[in-house]
Design an enzyme around this catalytic site. Structure first.
Site, PDB file in Angstrom:
ATOM      1  N   LYS A 118       0.862  -1.230   0.036  1.00 32.07           N
ATOM      2  CA  LYS A 118       0.182  -0.178   0.067  1.00 32.07           C
ATOM      3  C   LYS A 118       0.756   1.469  -0.074  1.00 32.07           C
ATOM      4  O   LYS A 118       1.899   1.155   0.717  1.00 32.07           O
ATOM      5  CB  LYS A 118      -0.986  -0.021   1.348  1.00 32.07           C
ATOM      6  N   SER A 153      -9.315   2.336   3.681  1.00 29.26           N
ATOM      7  CA  SER A 153      -8.439   2.990   2.599  1.00 29.26           C
ATOM      8  C   SER A 153      -7.604   1.986   1.678  1.00 29.26           C
ATOM      9  O   SER A 153      -6.797   2.475   0.724  1.00 29.26           O
ATOM     10  CB  SER A 153      -7.566   3.932   3.298  1.00 29.26           C
ATOM     11  N   SER A 162      -9.555   0.240   7.619  1.00 28.00           N
ATOM     12  CA  SER A 162      -9.211   0.199   6.314  1.00 28.00           C
ATOM     13  C   SER A 162      -8.565  -1.153   5.641  1.00 28.00           C
ATOM     14  O   SER A 162      -8.273  -1.032   4.575  1.00 28.00           O
ATOM     15  CB  SER A 162      -7.762   1.331   6.156  1.00 28.00           C
TER      16      SER A 162
END
Length: 462
Positions: A83, A158, A182
């Site tokens: 990420k 996210s 997330s």
């Protein structure tokens, strides 16, 4: 019956096939396929998918990142993604923000080091909303990341870029982290397994270390419980927190019959929509048939929690925006942050004087959480207050007041575990009328990831 294959996917007859990481590793171990073939297949799938999903922000196909020689973990040779809020040496970290002037990272981040030590082969970095603040991966300055089950809908956030690529078959697992949901939110939106570990289970990221309450946990999203279990067993080999009970390698359902608290409606009192409620109730019924005891419970937290967490969220935006040049480099431009970050920043500025009392109350949630799990083994709830929205519903250009109202109704279950520090698991347990997955949330006492994985196996097997 909903077709179990996303509309946008790259599953095909190549070196990856339809395998999860466990099956792929077994083929690698017996020489049925080579690491080079697997890496090439993953790269081709990423190239095929990204124009449709917009989930990859930077690639390193020419020089994939691998562990240093001698570090051959049980995930060695498995392709993955990181990420884009975690540093990887030589590659920029953009954090989903137009305010950051990207420059190559000088060092691997603390968690990237652990991730690489597990043997994974990193092929790039995935999209997220600005600073990970939103529950959808729709950066204001870029195209949205699209849900492979239906590209008109959100992937959640996210860790939406990672979830999209795993669900669509590019890689078996990808890095995700979770400061308010997330890992679990995109897992729910994309039909994946997402385990948020207990606070301190893995390395603490550089950005989380200075926080008065570390709400961030690291992990992955996967397509199967056994992949999540293998990942956490391997990460425990790499780094073991001796203050927590070991997870070990969980390979199937357990024998313990649990006392399960059922909480279908959110902490803030927002009613859960019909489809989501049905998925939770069906899950409760499945557990009950398997011998677990189900009891309705009230939210085990102060009524002030939702507003207190919003204020803490605002503090995070204040730190990112006001301290951006220190955190992200001299080229950081606070005028370029999106509407959500700006609104959260302004909220905090107006209420800064309340922070000490809010921190005190939020720290109290850990003890409240622990007390609840003296009487119950599991807290069962939705992951989200309603089913996955279409793209645009949570876009950061929506007016701040409207967006916060929508986020409050949507992200109304997951933040509690971040503040309390407990582990929680998102499992795909239902479908919407549009053919999108619905996630169900199981939380457990501190250090009880093993119990969650055992229940995950049980639910996965039907």
């Amino acid at each position: 019956m909903t077709d179990p294959t996303p509309k946008i996917h790259a599953f095909q007859d190549d070196a990856l096939g339809n395998d999860d990481a466990v099956a792929l590793k077994e083929r690698l171990n017996r020489g049925a396929v080579s690491e080079q073939d697997v890496t090439r297949a993953a790269i081709e799938r990423l190239r095929q998918l990204d124009p449709q999903l917009n989930a990859l922000v930077v690639e390193c196909f020419d020089e994939p990142r691998k562990s240093t020689p001698g570090q051959n973990g049980s995930l060695s040779g498995i392709p993955s993604l990181l990420k884009d809020n975690t540093d990887l040496k030589g590659i920029p970290s953009r954090h989903g923000s137009a305010a950051i002037q990207p420059h190559p990272a000088r060092h691997d981040g603390a968690y990237a080091k652990e991730f690489l030590a597990a043997g994974l082969t990193l092929l790039g970095k995935t999209a997220l909303p600005e600073f990970g603040f939103n529950a959808t991966t729709e950066p204001a300055h870029d195209e949205p990341t699209r849900n492979p089950w239906n590209p008109a809908f959100s992937t959640g956030g996210s860790s939406g870029g990672s979830a999209a690529m795993v669900a669509a078959g590019a890689v078996p697992m990808a890095h995700a982290n979770d400061g308010g949901g997330s890992i679990r939110i995109p897992a729910a939106c994309c039909g994946l397994v997402g385990l948020k570990p207990t606070r301190g289970r893995h390395a603490v990221s550089e950005t989380a270390r200075p926080l008065p309450i570390n709400v961030v946990s690291e992990g992955v999203v996967t397509r199967t419980v056994r992949d999540t279990a293998l990942f956490h067993a391997e990460m425990e080999r790499v780094h073991r927190n001796r203050k927590l009970p070991p997870i070990g390698h969980v390979q199937g359902p357990g024998h313990k019959r649990c006392r399960v608290g059922l909480m279908p409606d959110s902490i803030n009192g927002t009613p859960t929509d019909e489809a989501t409620r049905r998925a939770v109730e069906d899950t409760a019924h499945q557990l009950e048939l398997n011998g677990h005891r189900i009891e309705p419970v009230a939210p085990p937290v102060d009524p002030s929690f939702p507003e207190d967490f919003k204020h803490y969220w605002g503090m995070l935006s204040f730190l990112a925006t006001a301290g951006g040049r220190f955190a992200f480099g001299k080229g950081f431009d606070p005028e370029q942050v999106d509407g959500l970050s700006r609104g959260l920043y302004q909220r905090f500025r107006r209420n800064m004087h309340r922070l000490p009392a809010i921190i005190t109350r939020l720290k109290r949630t850990r003890k409240q959480y622990a007390r609840f799990f003296e009487d119950y083994d599991i807290l069962l709830s939705p992951v989200l207050g309603h089913t996955t929205p279409e793209l645009g519903w949570l876009h950061p250009d929506v007016s701040y007041d409207t967006l916060m109202e929508r986020l409050s109704a949507y992200v109304s279950f997951t933040p509690y575990c971040n503040t309390a520090g407990g582990p929680a698991l998102s499992m795909p347990m239902g479908w919407t009328d549009q053919g999108l997955p619905i996630g169900v949330h199981l939380a457990a006492g501190h250090g009880q990831e093993r119990l969650l994985l055992e229940l995950g196996y049980e639910l996965e097997s039907g």
